[in-house]
Design an enzyme around this catalytic site. Structure first.
Site, PDB file in Angstrom:
ATOM      1  N   LYS A 150       0.837  -1.186   0.000  1.00  0.00           N
ATOM      2  CA  LYS A 150       0.000   0.000   0.000  1.00  0.00           C
ATOM      3  C   LYS A 150       0.874   1.239   0.000  1.00  0.00           C
ATOM      4  O   LYS A 150       2.002   1.144   0.480  1.00  0.00           O
ATOM      5  CB  LYS A 150      -0.962   0.022   1.184  1.00  0.00           C
ATOM      6  CG  LYS A 150      -0.404  -0.363   2.571  1.00  0.00           C
ATOM      7  CD  LYS A 150       0.758   0.355   3.169  1.00  0.00           C
ATOM      8  CE  LYS A 150       0.711   1.821   3.428  1.00  0.00           C
ATOM      9  NZ  LYS A 150       1.954   2.305   4.118  1.00  0.00           N
ATOM     10  N   TYR A 234      -4.633   3.809   6.215  1.00  0.00           N
ATOM     11  CA  TYR A 234      -5.129   2.853   7.215  1.00  0.00           C
ATOM     12  C   TYR A 234      -6.439   3.349   7.822  1.00  0.00           C
ATOM     13  O   TYR A 234      -7.319   2.559   8.141  1.00  0.00           O
ATOM     14  CB  TYR A 234      -4.100   2.661   8.340  1.00  0.00           C
ATOM     15  CG  TYR A 234      -2.886   1.862   7.925  1.00  0.00           C
ATOM     16  CD1 TYR A 234      -2.894   0.475   7.990  1.00  0.00           C
ATOM     17  CD2 TYR A 234      -1.730   2.481   7.477  1.00  0.00           C
ATOM     18  CE1 TYR A 234      -1.784  -0.264   7.619  1.00  0.00           C
ATOM     19  CE2 TYR A 234      -0.610   1.756   7.101  1.00  0.00           C
ATOM     20  CZ  TYR A 234      -0.647   0.378   7.174  1.00  0.00           C
ATOM     21  OH  TYR A 234       0.451  -0.351   6.803  1.00  0.00           O
TER      22      TYR A 234
END
Ligand code: NDP
Length: 378
Positions: A150, A234
């Site tokens: 990510k 996140y």
């Protein structure tokens, strides 16, 4: 039955520990005694025989070295079979530490020739963000399944190209969203989506740390943005899995930059709001200056939260009714095993490229809202 399995596992760990410690103690297996190089070769061949999928890590930095390689010693369905690095000294040290054969060591120039290597089934891209697209696409063209860290890329267009390249090659693409395999975060998702405490009335998430000067994370070209790309992702992920919904619109506010030499063209601290389809407005914050690490939900009949929420281990959780507690585990080992099983069983991954693309779309909208000061539809 369970005990047998445990014995088998602990024996395997014991053998592995010897390997890592570099001890020249003979290793017994199936009645044969192996020493030194023979032992390494045997372990490598055994992984293949066990039907484990071979993983090559691309970019041997902090995450690959500190988390992924150790986790690959615990996985049951895949193993560390190769590396791709631009640093020859790392090639040498990893080769010795993890028994990696010379033929499975690549650099960024000869990376494409990995297509001729049957030991490598999965390429795991762990490079700075702006390099994810290129190395995913080249990896797919080399005929390998891909896990990409990510954020998936730094633009939605790149995400589209990555998804298309994997589809064209008939290979699977997953994103390194480790918290989808973490029991604490999964519990938050269950409590939220099953409405265990009723409808969520307020939801907040924050993730931040102090970034040191000079790292690629502060270089917009390599990072694609600031803490939103790296840590805020996140928070937006947590809002989506805790509510089971995706935002329809976002608003965002960047705090004043405290150090203009350190933060050039990227945000330092950012707050943003995610408007969900049911009217809930989730409140998020990310920062490269402040330490933040929480996920909190207030529902009609109670509350539930994690703090710290996003670490590799040591997470802490509670609800208005008690404590959330799980035994220690490796998020990364679970994540990589799940992907290997998805490939083997020809089923979808729960963290596909499409999810990475969705998040990139949300991030793009947040940046647009930050710059315009207006609410932006996702
Ligand atoms: P590091 O800086 O520690 O490592 C990146 C590695 O990439 C370097 O060591 C280097 O490896 C290689 N590299 C190639 N070109 C460059 C370049 N121009 N500048 C810097 N490095 C380069 O980063 P991290 O390991 O912390 O992060 C890598 C990726 O993993 C990022 O996308 C990050 O977002 C993600 N990440 C994910 C985490 C998670 O929990 N899922 C946690 C931490 C990071 P070599 O010397 O071998 O060529």
């Amino acid at each position: 039955m369970k005990d047998n399995k445990r014995n088998k596992l602990s024996r395997r760990n014991f053998i592995f520990d010897l390997g890592l410690a570099g001890l020249s103690i003979p290793v017994l297996s199936a009645g044969i005694t192996y020493t030194g190089k023979e032992k390494s070769k045997h372990m490598f061949e055994q992984n293949k025989k066990d039907g484990k999928l071979g993983v090559a890590l691309v970019g041997l930095g902090t995450y690959a070295g500190g988390q992924l390689a150790p986790a690959l010693q615990q996985t049951e369905h895949c193993y560390l079979a190769g590396i791709v690095t631009g640093t020859p000294s790392k090639a040498e040290s990893w080769k010795a530490k993890y028994n990696i054969p010379e033929k499975n060591i690549y650099n960024y120039e000869n990376y494409d020739s990995i297509k001729n290597n049957p030991d490598i089934d999965i390429i795991y891209v762990v490079l700075p963000n702006s390099m994810h697209a290129e190395y995913t696409i080249r990896g797919a063209k080399a005929g390998k399944h891909i896990t990409c860290e990510k954020p998936m890329a730094i633009t939605v267009e790149d995400c589209d190209k990555m998804i298309a390249a994997c589809k064209q090659a008939g290979k699977m693409l997953s994103i390194g969203y480790r918290l989808h395999f973490d029991p604490y975060n999964l519990e938050m998702a269950t409590l939220g989506t099953k409405k265990v405490f009723g409808e969520i009335k307020a939801l907040s998430a924050g993730f931040g740390f102090r970034a040191q000067k000079g790292i690629w994370r502060l270089d917009k070209k390599l990072a694609g943005g600031g803490p939103l790309m790296d840590l805020g992702i996140y928070c937006l992920q947590a809002v989506c899995y805790t509510t089971g919904m995706e935002p329809i619109a976002v608003t965002a506010q960047s705090a004043p930059i405290s150090d203009p030499e350190k933060f050039v063209g990227i945000e330092e601290t950012l707050t943003w709001q995610m408007e969900m389809p049911n009217g809930l407005k989730a409140e998020c914050k990310t920062s490269y200056t402040d330490g933040l690490n929480y996920l909190k939900a207030e529902a009609a009949n109670g509350s539930f939260e994690l703090q710290p929420a996003f670490n590799y281990s040591g997470l802490k959780g509670k609800t208005s009714h008690g404590v959330i507690a799980y035994p220690p585990m490796s998020q990364q080992a679970k994540q990589m095993d799940e992907f290997a099983l998805a490939i083997k069983n020809k089923r979808h991954t729960i963290v596909p490229g499409e999810m990475g693309r969705r998040d990139m779309k949300i991030i793009t909208a947040i940046y647009e809202a930050m710059h315009s000061g207006k609410s932006v539809m996702v």
